[in-house]
Design an enzyme around this catalytic site. Structure first.
Site, PDB file in Angstrom:
ATOM      1  N   CYS A 116      22.129 102.724  90.572  1.00  0.00           N
ATOM      2  CA  CYS A 116      22.817 101.735  91.388  1.00  0.00           C
ATOM      3  C   CYS A 116      23.197 100.549  90.512  1.00  0.00           C
ATOM      4  CB  CYS A 116      21.892 101.291  92.522  1.00  0.00           C
ATOM      5  SG  CYS A 116      22.608 100.056  93.614  1.00  0.00           S
ATOM      6  N   HIS A 159      24.937 106.684 100.094  1.00  0.00           N
ATOM      7  CA  HIS A 159      24.383 105.603  99.264  1.00  0.00           C
ATOM      8  C   HIS A 159      25.079 104.283  99.602  1.00  0.00           C
ATOM      9  CE1 HIS A 159      22.807 104.113  95.215  1.00  0.00           C
ATOM     10  NE2 HIS A 159      23.715 103.200  95.527  1.00  0.00           N
ATOM     11  N   GLU A 160      26.412 104.315  99.705  1.00  0.00           N
ATOM     12  CA  GLU A 160      27.165 103.087  99.999  1.00  0.00           C
ATOM     13  C   GLU A 160      26.911 102.599 101.424  1.00  0.00           C
ATOM     14  OE1 GLU A 160      28.371 101.375  97.534  1.00  0.00           O
ATOM     15  OE2 GLU A 160      27.793 103.090  96.307  1.00  0.00           O
ATOM     16  N   HIS A 163      23.852 100.621 101.621  1.00  0.00           N
ATOM     17  CA  HIS A 163      24.041  99.217 101.214  1.00  0.00           C
ATOM     18  C   HIS A 163      24.491  98.356 102.392  1.00  0.00           C
ATOM     19  CE1 HIS A 163      23.223  99.098  96.978  1.00  0.00           C
ATOM     20  NE2 HIS A 163      24.055 100.081  96.712  1.00  0.00           N
TER      21      HIS A 163
END
Length: 189
Positions: A116, A159-160, A163
């Site tokens: 990351c 993953h995004e 966030h």
């Protein structure tokens, strides 16, 4: 242009990295339009070895607004082609207000684990994610898209989206046994 110094790190205090980001309304403001361009530009430049070296950028396939300390449900994703004869990206878009509307029972994980741009240290361990997802999101014009993704692009988008929800990849790693994954997990990468 976003540089490495602009990217929030997980050990910094007083950032929005661990917050649930605010939904984006349309039409986008000028600032939001610029943010979308800047996020994608970072990915494009970071994937060009010469330019990445010139600007001191770490290569990335995704960058979310909270990573530049903006609490908005917006992330750029650029998964490059894996075909030497066709350089069309596998997936490229700025995803706004993304929602995973369906997901496989089958899990997938990268053999090398995940990294990351907001985490400067290596964190070993498998990050189990859904191997296939159906993603619904809006683009910068406010158009709604529904796409089916599998394997690496699905992992990148999850993953995004994490966030945007204040979650980091290492939150998914088994604390007692980092290299343990659910039975039947597909490994690739």
């Amino acid at each position: 242009m976003i540089l490495m110094k602009d990217i929030v790190r997980d050990d910094q205090e007083g950032t929005v990295l661990r917050d649930y980001a605010a939904k984006v309304s349309f039409p986008l403001t000028e600032e939001e339009q610029q943010l979308a361009k800047d996020l994608m530009e970072y990915l494009e430049i970071s994937q060009d070895e010469e330019l990445a070296e010139k600007y001191g950028l770490r290569a990335g396939v995704g960058l979310a607004a909270p990573q530049v300390n903006v609490s908005k449900q917006m992330a750029a994703v650029l998964v490059p082609s894996d075909d030497e004869e066709d350089d069309t990206p596998i997936f490229k878009d700025v995803i706004i207000n993304p929602v995973i509307i369906s997901e496989s029972v089958q899990m997938g994980a990268l053999t090398e684990g995940e990294g990351c741009l907001s985490v400067d240290r290596d964190i070993a361990g498998y990050v189990p994610r859904h191997d296939r997802i159906t993603l619904k999101y809006q683009d910068v014009q406010g158009e709604t898209h529904k796409v089916r993704l599998k394997h690496y692009p699905a992992i990148v988008c999850q993953h995004e989206i994490d966030h945007l929800h204040g979650v980091l990849f290492y939150d998914h790693i088994n604390k007692d046994n980092p290299f343990e994954a659910p039975e039947g997990t597909v490994f690739f990468g």
